[in-house]
Each structure stands twice: as structure tokens, then as C-alpha cells.
Motif scaffolding. Structure first.
Motif, PDB file in Angstrom:
ATOM      1  N   THR A   1      61.819   6.048  88.962  1.00 54.28           N
ATOM      2  CA  THR A   1      60.549   6.739  88.735  1.00 54.28           C
ATOM      3  C   THR A   1      59.765   6.133  87.573  1.00 54.28           C
ATOM      4  O   THR A   1      58.546   6.255  87.509  1.00 54.28           O
ATOM      5  N   GLY A   2      60.453   5.506  86.638  1.00 51.41           N
ATOM      6  CA  GLY A   2      59.794   4.951  85.456  1.00 51.41           C
ATOM      7  C   GLY A   2      60.263   5.601  84.179  1.00 51.41           C
ATOM      8  O   GLY A   2      59.614   5.480  83.140  1.00 51.41           O
ATOM      9  N   LYS A   3      61.406   6.284  84.256  1.00 56.67           N
ATOM     10  CA  LYS A   3      61.941   7.014  83.095  1.00 56.67           C
ATOM     11  C   LYS A   3      62.187   6.090  81.901  1.00 56.67           C
ATOM     12  O   LYS A   3      61.732   6.355  80.789  1.00 56.67           O
ATOM     13  N   THR A   4      62.903   4.987  82.144  1.00 58.02           N
ATOM     14  CA  THR A   4      63.206   4.069  81.051  1.00 58.02           C
ATOM     15  C   THR A   4      61.951   3.369  80.553  1.00 58.02           C
ATOM     16  O   THR A   4      61.774   3.161  79.347  1.00 58.02           O
ATOM     17  N   ALA A   5      61.051   3.011  81.482  1.00 56.49           N
ATOM     18  CA  ALA A   5      59.795   2.351  81.091  1.00 56.49           C
ATOM     19  C   ALA A   5      58.993   3.247  80.153  1.00 56.49           C
ATOM     20  O   ALA A   5      58.415   2.773  79.160  1.00 56.49           O
ATOM     21  N   LEU A   6      58.958   4.552  80.439  1.00 55.59           N
ATOM     22  CA  LEU A   6      58.227   5.483  79.581  1.00 55.59           C
ATOM     23  C   LEU A   6      58.892   5.591  78.214  1.00 55.59           C
ATOM     24  O   LEU A   6      58.219   5.538  77.174  1.00 55.59           O
ATOM     25  N   ARG A   7      60.216   5.727  78.190  1.00 54.06           N
ATOM     26  CA  ARG A   7      60.909   5.866  76.914  1.00 54.06           C
ATOM     27  C   ARG A   7      60.767   4.605  76.061  1.00 54.06           C
ATOM     28  O   ARG A   7      60.653   4.677  74.835  1.00 54.06           O
ATOM     29  N   VAL A   8      60.779   3.436  76.674  1.00 58.26           N
ATOM     30  CA  VAL A   8      60.601   2.195  75.919  1.00 58.26           C
ATOM     31  C   VAL A   8      59.208   2.158  75.289  1.00 58.26           C
ATOM     32  O   VAL A   8      59.053   1.806  74.110  1.00 58.26           O
ATOM     33  N   ALA A   9      58.190   2.542  76.056  1.00 63.81           N
ATOM     34  CA  ALA A   9      56.823   2.544  75.521  1.00 63.81           C
ATOM     35  C   ALA A   9      56.676   3.558  74.393  1.00 63.81           C
ATOM     36  O   ALA A   9      56.007   3.289  73.379  1.00 63.81           O
ATOM     37  N   GLN A  10      57.293   4.734  74.539  1.00 63.20           N
ATOM     38  CA  GLN A  10      57.225   5.738  73.483  1.00 63.20           C
ATOM     39  C   GLN A  10      57.971   5.267  72.235  1.00 63.20           C
ATOM     40  O   GLN A  10      57.512   5.509  71.108  1.00 63.20           O
ATOM     41  N   ALA A  11      59.096   4.615  72.427  1.00 67.45           N
ATOM     42  CA  ALA A  11      59.838   4.068  71.292  1.00 67.45           C
ATOM     43  C   ALA A  11      59.012   3.002  70.582  1.00 67.45           C
ATOM     44  O   ALA A  11      59.001   2.926  69.344  1.00 67.45           O
ATOM     45  N   LEU A  12      58.300   2.201  71.348  1.00 63.60           N
ATOM     46  CA  LEU A  12      57.455   1.164  70.769  1.00 63.60           C
ATOM     47  C   LEU A  12      56.306   1.785  69.974  1.00 63.60           C
ATOM     48  O   LEU A  12      55.902   1.269  68.926  1.00 63.60           O
ATOM     49  N   ALA A  13      55.775   2.901  70.467  1.00 66.21           N
ATOM     50  CA  ALA A  13      54.723   3.607  69.735  1.00 66.21           C
ATOM     51  C   ALA A  13      55.235   4.071  68.372  1.00 66.21           C
ATOM     52  O   ALA A  13      54.539   3.943  67.355  1.00 66.21           O
ATOM     53  N   LEU A  14      56.451   4.602  68.335  1.00 70.58           N
ATOM     54  CA  LEU A  14      57.039   5.045  67.072  1.00 70.58           C
ATOM     55  C   LEU A  14      57.290   3.865  66.134  1.00 70.58           C
ATOM     56  O   LEU A  14      57.033   3.945  64.937  1.00 70.58           O
ATOM     57  N   ALA A  15      57.820   2.775  66.679  1.00 66.73           N
ATOM     58  CA  ALA A  15      58.174   1.629  65.852  1.00 66.73           C
ATOM     59  C   ALA A  15      56.952   0.932  65.262  1.00 66.73           C
ATOM     60  O   ALA A  15      57.032   0.328  64.193  1.00 66.73           O
ATOM     61  N   THR A  16      55.819   1.017  65.948  1.00 66.85           N
ATOM     62  CA  THR A  16      54.590   0.375  65.456  1.00 66.85           C
ATOM     63  C   THR A  16      53.677   1.347  64.728  1.00 66.85           C
ATOM     64  O   THR A  16      52.776   0.920  63.994  1.00 66.85           O
TER      65      THR A  16
END
Length: 419
Positions: free
Chosen positions: A73-88
Motif C-alpha cells: 500500500t505504501g506503508k514503508t514509503a510513507l514512514r521513510v518520508a515522515q522520518a526524512l521530514a523529522l531528520a531535516t
């Protein structure tokens, strides 16, 4: 002569037992500290600290979160993008970043190279450089060598295992603020259908989040069955999994009906996913679903054997077009006037789903060409339900039979006093 309680206490060498039975001991401070840990609310005059949100109402320090979704569904893709938002510290997913965080992504399903591909796709799409995440984003794909958080022990007991110690050590050494363990089912070696066992795993995660002062996320797979946005019970295994987490969301692919409403071609429907609050105990639920679009990103990593390289999905926020978006009172009144006037040959427009030449939704679309048929039908249905449009029986000049048509209640038009 009967001995009193004090005699018994002295004889047993437990002079302080009464105080222990009472559940209290002197602390030398204000009031008493108890075994239970209760306090007098009348003495509680210090300011209450706010919850430590990190990203929107999704991740919060000292709490466990989860995203429940079908595979692919895109679960991991969403979590990676959210993690990237936090890291940046950048709003990459349409969710407010409260503070820039050190992030640890632990993939328990994919190997090192696949995790790198997923992260690289998100970085390329959102224009994030390696220098921007250095010291802020940490990745791990330990496979089986790190073990599990919890495993079965002797005589049915549950014990903490190697992954727990490794996780604590890494969080401390890297000063991590947010940890994502993907997926939940790989974090333990216990029966996921046993409520008692799953309750122990979730309790361990919750205690770990509190002890380490981190936000801890465990994405979770769904059970078989139809997708149901916002239904936290869709998750696989025991109910203790979703009961123990505090921030639970579901991720669901756009349905055929939603695609028709938003004007999305059927072939593209699966590229759009919605996030709904399945169980948000510490924040108000969103008024509407949050939408994302899956995007294929070319990594440009081709070689002689695979010249095309890889295309990997990431996500970007997507705003679903609103049914009433862009409709002014003036435009709505023009639509209503045309519906009220009828077709011009003595016939009145109809809200019936079977109507063709008399279909009122077509009048709406004539004035609002970008609206889909479904949106136009929904508008007409809303106006009928509110009484703005009312049904009237008239004699059809075409069929020479009585049938129902629509008229406008002018007192309920937009802009009228009291409407």
C-alpha cells in the motif's frame, strides 16, 4: 495477657512493618512517597508539561505509534518520508515538524540495499542531500543477527532478547529521538494471536519509549479482509497490539467510488492512499482523511547488466479536490436558477439516479465543468436533503403522465438572510 500488635511486630523484628502495610514511608520531603505512587492533587501546584509532539499528531515522545496497512500500500514509503521530514526539520509530508530530530530507521524485513533504495528515492524526490541528513538520519537492517526484542523463555516465560539491548545502546550512543521498527511482527518471536503475549511486547515498547524519552513507531500489517479506513481492528493478530499503542492510523488505497468522486482515472487509483485515525487516544482525530500520492522515482543507479536502474516509490502529500471547492454563492444561485427553469420544453429536472435528459447533475456540471459526475450528483442530493431543492409532481408534456421534478425554495438560496 493478650499481646498487642506492637508486641508481635517487635518479636518478628519488623518494627516498620505497620508503615509498610499502610503503603507509606517518610521521604523527608513534602508529604509521603508511596509504593503505589499516588499523590495529593491539592499539593500538585507545579505546571504540567505539554506532550512532546515531534511530527503533527503522528509521533510523540514517550508514546508508541503504529500505521496499519495492507502489503504494497505504501506503508514503508510513507514512514521513510515522515522520518526524512523529522531528520531535516522540513515539512515534506504536509505535517508540522515541531522539532528537528535524530532518527533511527530499523528495517526488519528488507536488507541493507533495499532500505538504502527506499531512503534514496525519498531524498531525490524531496531534494534532500546527504549533507543535510548527516548526523540526523541513521539506518539499520540487521536481519537475523540482532535477534528479537522478546522471545519465549523457559516454562512459558517471556524474556527480552538481543535486539532490545542493541536498540537501547544505539539510541543512547546516537542520541536518537525517534525510532521506527518496521514491521511490528518482526520485532518479537511470540505468537501474535496471544493477547497476553502481545500485551507484554507492547508494554515493553511503551516502557522503552518512556525510559529513553523517544517516540517509538511499529508499522503493522493488516489481517485478510476488505479495507476499512480508520478501523484499527484491521491489524493482524491479537487486539492487544492496537490497544497498547496510543497513536494508531490506517493506510488505505483509494476506492473506486473515491476515484470517481475526485476524478482520478481508474488506472491511477492505486497510486493514491488515505491515512485515517484508527485510534488516537491523545489527540483529536482529523476532520477528514489525509491523502498521499505514491510517486515512482528513478534512482539512476543503472550499470552494464541493468542499464535502466531501479524505480522506487516514495510519497508526496495530495489534496483531494473538495466537492464544494470554488463554488461561490453567485455560481450556486445560477445553477439553481437553471434547475428551477426546467429543460425548456416543459419538463422539470430530476434528482433520480436513472434520469438522463432531465438529470439535474448535468446542469451543475455545465456551470462547474471541473466537477466530476459523482461530485455533481452529491451536490444535488445535498440540496434535496436540505430542502433547497424540493420535488413537485407535474404533468409531463412528453409522456403525458404525472412525474416528479425539481423546483427551488427561493427562501433557502445562498445569501438569503437566515440561510
Amino acid at each position: 495477657m493478650a499481646r498487642d500488635a506492637n508486641d508481635i511486630l517487635r518479636e518478628n523484628g519488623e518494627a516498620n512493618l505497620r508503615e509498610r502495610i499502610d503503603g507509606t514511608r517518610q521521604t523527608g520531603g513534602r508529604g509521603r512517597e508511596t509504593i503505589l505512587g499516588e499523590w495529593d492533587a491539592g499539593d500538585d501546584t507545579n505546571p504540567v508539561p505539554p506532550r512532546q509532539w515531534l511530527l503533527g499528531n503522528v509521533f510523540c515522545r514517550r508514546f508508541v505509534s503504529s500505521l496499519i496497512a495492507d502489503g504494497g500500500t505504501g506503508k514503508t514509503a510513507l514512514r521513510v518520508a515522515q522520518a526524512l521530514a523529522l531528520a531535516t526539520g522540513r515539512n515534506l509530508t504536509g505535517e508540522y515538524v515541531f522539532q528537528r530530530c535524530r532518527v533511527l530507521l530499523v528495517s526488519l524485513e528488507d536488507d541493507k540495499d533495499e532500505l538504502r533504495r527506499r531512503v534514496k528515492a525519498a531524498m531525490l524526490h524531496h531534494d534532500v542531500s546527504e549533507a543535510e541528513v548527516k548526523g540526523w538520519l541513521f539506518l539499520a537492517a540487521p536481519g537475523g543477527k540482532a535477534g528479537k526484542l522478546m522471545t519465549p523463555g523457559d516454562k512459558g516465560r517471556v524474556t527480552t532478547a538481543g535486539l532490545a539491548a542493541a536498540l537501547k545502546q544505539t539510541v543512547q550512543r546516537r542520541k536518537v529521538d525517534f525510532v521506527c521498527l518496521d514491521p511490528f511482527v518482526k520485532t518479537h518471536g511470540l505468537s501474535e494471536n496471544d493477547n497476553s503475549l502481545m500485551d507484554q511486547v507492547i508494554e515493553f515498547l511503551a516502557n522503552l519509549a518512556i525510559e529513553m524519552n523517544i517516540a517509538l513507531d511499529v508499522p503493522h500489517h493488516t489481517a485478510k479482509g476488505s479495507a476499512n479506513p480508520g478501523n484499527a481492528d484491521r491489524g493482524r493478530g491479537a487486539s492487544a497490539i492496537k490497544d497498547g499503542a496510543r497513536l494508531v492510523y490506517t493506510l488505505t488505497t483509494m476506492s473506486d467510488d473515491e476515484a470517481a468522486t475526485f476524478g482520478v482515472p481508474p488506472a491511477d487509483r492505486r497510486l493514491y492512499v488515505r491515512v485515517d485515525a484508527g485510534k488516537v487516544n491523545i489527540a483529536p482525530p482529523a476532520a477528514a482523511a489525509k491523502w498521499f500520492r505514491l510517486v515512482n522515482v528513478a534512482l539512476g543507479n543503472g550499470n552494464d547488466l541493468y542499464p535502466g536502474g531501479d524505480n522506487v516509490q516514495t510519497v508526496e502529500p495530495w489534496a483531494a479536490p473538495g466537492t464544494w471547492e470554488g463554488l461561490t454563492d453567485e455560481l450556486v444561485n445560477r445553477i439553481l436558477t437553471d434547475i428551477d427553469a426546467g429543460t425548456g420544453d416543459g419538463e422539470l429536472y430530476s434528482a433520480a439516479s436513472s434520469a438522463t435528459s432531465r438529470a439535474a447533475w448535468k446542469v451543475v456540471q455545465k456551470h462547474a465543468a471541473k466537477k466530476t459526475e459523482k461530485q455533481c450528483r452529491d451536490m444535488v442530493a445535498t440540496w434535496v436533503k436540505s430542502g433547497l431543492l424540493f420535488k413537485e409532481t407535474y404533468r409531463s408534456p412528453g409522456t403525458r403522465k404525472d412525474q416528479e421534478g425539481l423546483h427551488v425554495d427561493d427562501m433557502k438560496r445562498p445569501g438569503k438572510v437566515g440561510t
